[in-house]
Motif scaffolding. Structure first.
Motif, PDB file in Angstrom:
ATOM      1  N   CYS C 312      -6.275  25.886  -8.702  1.00 50.21           N
ATOM      2  CA  CYS C 312      -5.905  27.217  -9.227  1.00 50.21           C
ATOM      3  C   CYS C 312      -5.294  28.091  -8.147  1.00 50.21           C
ATOM      4  N   ILE C 313      -4.156  28.699  -8.460  1.00 49.72           N
ATOM      5  CA  ILE C 313      -3.522  29.615  -7.510  1.00 49.72           C
ATOM      6  C   ILE C 313      -3.730  31.074  -7.915  1.00 49.72           C
ATOM      7  N   CYS C 315      -3.200  33.013 -10.605  1.00 53.36           N
ATOM      8  CA  CYS C 315      -2.037  33.762 -11.081  1.00 53.36           C
ATOM      9  C   CYS C 315      -2.385  34.640 -12.273  1.00 53.36           C
ATOM     10  N   GLY C 316      -3.473  34.330 -12.958  1.00 52.93           N
ATOM     11  CA  GLY C 316      -3.878  35.142 -14.107  1.00 52.93           C
ATOM     12  C   GLY C 316      -3.158  34.821 -15.403  1.00 52.93           C
ATOM     13  N   CYS C 318      -3.456  32.286 -17.363  1.00 54.55           N
ATOM     14  CA  CYS C 318      -4.343  31.783 -18.414  1.00 54.55           C
ATOM     15  C   CYS C 318      -5.125  32.927 -19.053  1.00 54.55           C
ATOM     16  N   CYS C 372      -0.511  27.351 -17.509  1.00 57.28           N
ATOM     17  CA  CYS C 372      -0.960  27.224 -16.118  1.00 57.28           C
ATOM     18  C   CYS C 372       0.147  26.635 -15.243  1.00 57.28           C
ATOM     19  N   PRO C 373       0.520  27.342 -14.180  1.00 55.82           N
ATOM     20  CA  PRO C 373       1.639  26.889 -13.344  1.00 55.82           C
ATOM     21  C   PRO C 373       1.330  25.606 -12.594  1.00 55.82           C
TER      22      PRO C 373
HETATM   23  S1  SF4 Z   1      -3.157  29.836 -15.130  1.00 55.05           S
HETATM   24 FE1  SF4 Z   1      -5.300  30.268 -14.680  1.00 55.05          FE
HETATM   25  S2  SF4 Z   1      -6.073  28.328 -13.899  1.00 55.05           S
HETATM   26 FE2  SF4 Z   1      -3.868  28.155 -13.808  1.00 55.05          FE
HETATM   27  S3  SF4 Z   1      -3.363  28.849 -11.727  1.00 55.05           S
HETATM   28 FE3  SF4 Z   1      -3.214  30.646 -13.044  1.00 55.05          FE
HETATM   29  S4  SF4 Z   1      -5.233  31.604 -12.885  1.00 55.05           S
HETATM   30 FE4  SF4 Z   1      -5.444  29.515 -12.138  1.00 55.05          FE
END
Ligand code: SF4
Lengths: 263, 213, 469
Positions: C312-313, C315-316, C318, C372-373
């Motif tokens: 997980c990076i 990124c928010g 999800c 999800c990236p």
């Molecule tokens: S989408 Fe969610 S799980 Fe995927 S990198 Fe972003 S915060 Fe992490």
């Protein structure tokens, strides 16, 4: 996870997996599936020992119990050449989960892999499997529709396109856009019971979009989501309803002019 | 055992994850650029920089650039700026001094306008990239409300990936010598208050780019 | 931070009834969702998808070599002049920060946005030790004033409307009344500028560490991150051990995928690559830079089938995509991380028994994985956690029984059919409301009638009729 490759189902007998909910609550929809398949000249068989795919147990973490039920599915369909179902999440259970669920089970793993590799959802069976995009159907009366993409079908089986293609070709059917058509209705199996309020908050948003949508009828390909949405629409006294794509196709058989034929 | 060794030992004690992940065959750049001639890159750089809220001025020569600087100064008598060696304009500080403008210590936080050069411009995103160092003060592009970058068109490269490849060619030591390298893409901003986009959160509210041939 | 995750059901019920929060969260998440979509696929769907897979591969390849990359990163950071510390858990990391504070006689701390420091509860420790610590990301600043935790990974105050934020500024800081967001930002800018100029220590997180160069990388838009890592004498970064990136090229991919996914930008306004303290002759920059490599449970996760969660990076995306998060906001999840990634990480970090409802807090719709990236299979992990719940004996007794009888009833066609008949009969008695524990369902919806004849009955009749004709 990559879905197993499938061979062409053309010319093969179809074993219909009706799914437990459709069996008990929407048997007419099941009959619509049969009608459509037979209209296409497909030989349909109904293995009577089938019950449920095991999804309710699997999704709530009860894998042993899910396997117990899934084993019954594998027994019921052991001679099937092609399995067709008309509920996205049940199809996803078989196609997507069975191989891993039975991976360590020498007795059943081959059958599980095979089931995953011969199972189709009704609409993809017609479009991708048989290569038919126009069923030459006509509704008795003009109607407007919009699609709600049921999540498992959409994201695990990449459905959605096939159903739209088929309905788009029905004479007298106009397809419109439902805003947020790919956002979950909040069903999620036992989630809708365990987290009833959250599920309802999701449903409420879905119903707002359905009520705001100019289409008279919403089409979906999963009877559980259909139950959730109609349950909410009914409770909120909305006149709108969600119908299964098979019923729309079957209705299209009724308005057909003589001479229009697929065969 | 210290924590370092405990952690490493734990990580090594387990079966290595993701051994089955297939490597990417051909790494692709984040922005596919159809044209990469110098002219096309310049055009792209300008377009992208403007898209993200920078104001770009093409200046024919140093005189035009100075004119632009004075216009942006708008009567201010004090600015902060990088040392002459790192600006693509001859006798920068001398010219300003003659005009009665003082270049202050870089970090007093009082001046309204800061001027830097850059190391490279990224066409794909309209970004400015530079490292810090002696005479290349970090605060000049950070504390003032108006930030001016002066650059030449031959500093424009296609994208960040290209810039990274150049660093590698040159040897990464040079990159590592500098304590800080930053990519700036537009004015400082925030959308933390109900998604309303507001410029000038903590850094510059305006970014001006003076582009010399 | 006290773990409230077992109260998810009641916390979410409160959240659903908070109409201001509903307004704010639905606006914020939709905004984030739409922007991501536009940015990720700005150059076509195929390209966007390829970039996603490229990012996913880079993260997994880095995790595969995690111990080696950590050693490489440590050596390179040290060569760059960074002090590298390792912390097994939250306590150790907090102690290390306190040691640094004492060593450098720090009075005031300016903090940049960092989920890792939320995780270890750093602010609380600093405050208890009498250190003045100020969050400087605007969103974090607002919730710090209001004594709340962040409710979203990248937009910490996504749960508040402009009016609520205005009132916080007025109440806590005597801001002259205004409804203009720009004026509120200008007000906060002034307050925080003083902090940047007077702080002795800047604390940041870290989005990536490039192992081959020993570079600490940060992305941000406000410039508070640059301030925290430039103005104070000392800079400490608290960075999870999973943030390693093998090489510069991978970093180029990841640092551009991250903003596309989180805010829909192609680059954040500031993308900083920090190679250590100021060099001899430099006029600005911190004199000391510390990187604390934080484990805090990560090495345990690394050894499980949940290792993918470490990709997980933050990124928010999800969270923005999740229809559950959209309805509940982040606080209902009861700990640091909300939304789908929170539903996975929280039980892994704090223990399933302390976060039992979270894996259930999903309809498994799959939109989290879709956005999800780095292509983390969040629904898969939620399913696995549900399975763990049962295996660890944490399942509900009523449900255990219910599922057992369901499995029994469905493992034989005869029992199945009898069950169907019983349901039909039962419905005649109880009407459209389902019995407990299914009764929750019919609180909000009408249950349809069971058909008078099941499909299999219709089929049999049809077969009979066809045989006769
Ligand atoms: S989408 Fe969610 S799980 Fe995927 S990198 Fe972003 S915060 Fe992490």
């Amino acid at each position: 996870m990559v879905l197993p490759e499938r061979e062409s189902p053309v010319g093969k007998k179809v074993s219909f997996f009706v799914t437990c909910i459709m069996d008990m609550i929407y048997p007419d929809t099941g009959m619509s599936v049969v009608e459509i398949l037979e209209y296409l000249g497909v030989v349909v068989d109904f293995p009577e020992t089938q019950t449920c795919c095991g999804q309710p147990g699997f999704n709530s973490g009860y894998r042993d119990e899910a396997k117990q039920v899934a084993t019954q599915f594998l027994r019921a369909f052991k001679d099937a050449e092609v399995i067709v179902t008309a509920s996205g999440s049940c199809g996803a259970m078989v196609r997507h989960e069975y191989p891993a669920l039975f991976a360590d089970d020498p007795q059943w793993s081959a059958a599980a892999n095979r089931a995953a590799a011969i199972t189709w959802d009704l609409t993809e069976f017609i479009v991708d499997g048989l290569g038919i995009t126009d069923l030459k159907l006509r509704l008795p009366q003009p109607k407007t529709f919009a699609f709600h993409d049921a999540c498992h079908g959409l994201r695990l089986l990449k459905l959605g396109g096939a159903a739209r293609t088929l309905v788009n070709h029905i004479e007298n059917a106009t397809v419109m856009e439902l805003k947020d058509c790919d956002v979950c209705c909040g069903f999620g199996g036992l989630f809708s019971v365990k987290m009833a309020e959250v599920s309802n908050a999701m449903l409420t948003k879905k119903i707002e979009q359905i009520n705001a949508c100019p289409a008279e009828t919403i089409i979906t390909g999963d009877v559980s989501c259909l139950t959730q949405m109609n349950g909410g629409l009914s409770r909120q006294k909305s006149a709108k309803r969600v119908v299964h794509v098979a019923d729309v196709l079957a209705e299209g058989l009724k308005g057909k002019r003589d001479g229009d034929s697929i065969k | 055992m210290n924590s370092r060794n405990t952690i490493l030992k734990k990580l090594r004690a387990t079966q290595t994850p993701f051994t089955d992940v297939a490597p990417i065959e051909q790494r692709r750049n984040m922005v596919p650029l159809a044209e990469t001639t110098p002219d096309a890159l310049t055009q792209r750089f300008i377009a992208e920089a403007e898209k993200i809220g920078c104001r770009v001025y093409a200046a024919e020569d140093a005189a035009a650039a100075f004119e632009r600087v004075f216009a942006l100064l708008n009567g201010d008598k004090q600015i902060s700026a990088w040392d002459d060696a790192f600006l693509p304009m001859p006798e920068f500080s001398e010219t300003l001094k003659t005009a009665g403008i003082e270049i202050t210590a870089s970090d007093n936080g009082q001046v309204r306008l800061g001027i830097t050069g850059i190391d490279a411009g990224l066409a794909s995103t309209g970004s400015l990239i530079f490292s810090s160092g002696h005479g290349k003060y970090r605060t000049v592009s950070l504390l003032p409300t108006v930030y001016v970058a002066i650059m030449t068109t031959n500093q424009i490269v296609a994208d960040f990936e290209t810039w990274v490849a150049l660093q590698k060619e040159r040897g990464l030591d040079q990159f590592r010598q500098s304590s800080n390298t930053v990519i700036i893409s537009g004015p400082s901003k925030t959308a933390d208050i109900a998604q309303e986009l507001i410029l000038g959160a903590h850094g510059p509210k305006e970014v001006h780019i003076i582009l010399l041939p | 931070m006290e773990i409230q995750s077992n109260n998810f059901v009641s916390l979410s019920a409160i959240a659903i009834r908070n109409s201001e929060m509903q307004k704010a969260v639905s606006k914020g998440t939709r905004n984030g969702y739409d922007k991501r979509l536009a940015a990720m696929f700005a150059y076509g769907e195929e390209h966007g998808e390829a970039m996603r897979q490229q990012a996913a591969e880079a993260k997994r390849r880095a995790l595969r070599q995690l111990p080696e990359l950590l050693e490489m990163a440590e050596a390179n950071m040290q060569a760059n002049g960074i002090h590298v510390l390792w912390a097994l858990d939250a306590d150790e990391a907090n102690r290390q920060v306190m040691d640094i504070i004492k060593r450098h006689e720090v009075k005031r701390v300016a903090k940049g946005k960092s989920m890792a420091t939320e995780e270890i509860g750093l602010n609380h420790v600093l405050e208890t030790n009498g250190i003045d610590v100020v969050e400087t990301d605007l969103g974090e600043y607002i919730i710090q004033l209001n004594h709340e935790p962040p409710s979203h990974i990248v937009a910490p105050v996504i749960h508040k409307t402009k009016e609520e934020i205005r009132d916080i500024f007025i109440e806590k800081l005597n801001m002259p009344p205004t409804d203009d967001a720009a004026e509120m930002v200008a007000f906060a800018r002034k307050k925080l500028r003083d902090i940047f100029l007077s702080a002795d220590l800047g604390v940041s997180g870290g989005n990536f560490i490039i192992a081959e160069t020993g570079t600490l990388c940060l992305v941000e838009n406000e410039a508070n991150g640059r301030m925290c890592t430039t103005m104070p004498r000392v800079h400490v970064a608290v960075v999870g051990i999973e943030k390693m990136v093998e090489n510069f090229e991978d970093y180029a991919t990841l640092t551009q995928v991250l903003p596309r996914s989180s805010t829909g930008q192609h680059m954040t306004v500031y993308t900083s690559m920090i190679n250590g303290p100021k060099r001899p002759g430099d006029a600005d920059g911190p004199e000391h830079v510390y990187v604390i490599l934080l484990d805090n449970g990560r090495s345990d996760i690394y050894a499980t089938k949940y290792a993918e969660a470490l990709a997980c990076i933050r990124c928010g995306a999800c969270q923005n995509a999740c229809p559950v998060y959209r309805s509940t906001g982040g606080h209902a999840y009861g700990w640091v991380y909300g939304g789908p990634i929170g539903a996975v990480l929280t039980p892994l970090f704090v223990g399933l028994d302390k976060a039992k409802p979270l894996p259930q807090a999903s309809s498994l719709c799959g939109s989290c994985k879709q956005v999800c990236p780095v292509d983390i299979d969040l629904p898969r992990m939620l399913l696995d956690l549900r399975h763990d719940t049962i295996q660890q004996g944490l399942g509900d007794t009523l449900w255990n029984l219910g599922i057992k009888s369901w499995a029994w009833g469905n493992s034989s066609p005869r029992l199945f059919e009898m069950g169907g008949m019983a349901a039909r009969l039962g419905q005649g008695v109880i009407g459209q409301n389902l019995p407990a524990p299914l009764g929750e369902w019919t609180k909000f919806r009408d249950f349809p009638s069971f058909a008078p004849k099941s499909f299999r009955q219709l089929w049999r009749e049809r077969q009979k009729a066809q045989a006769q004709s």
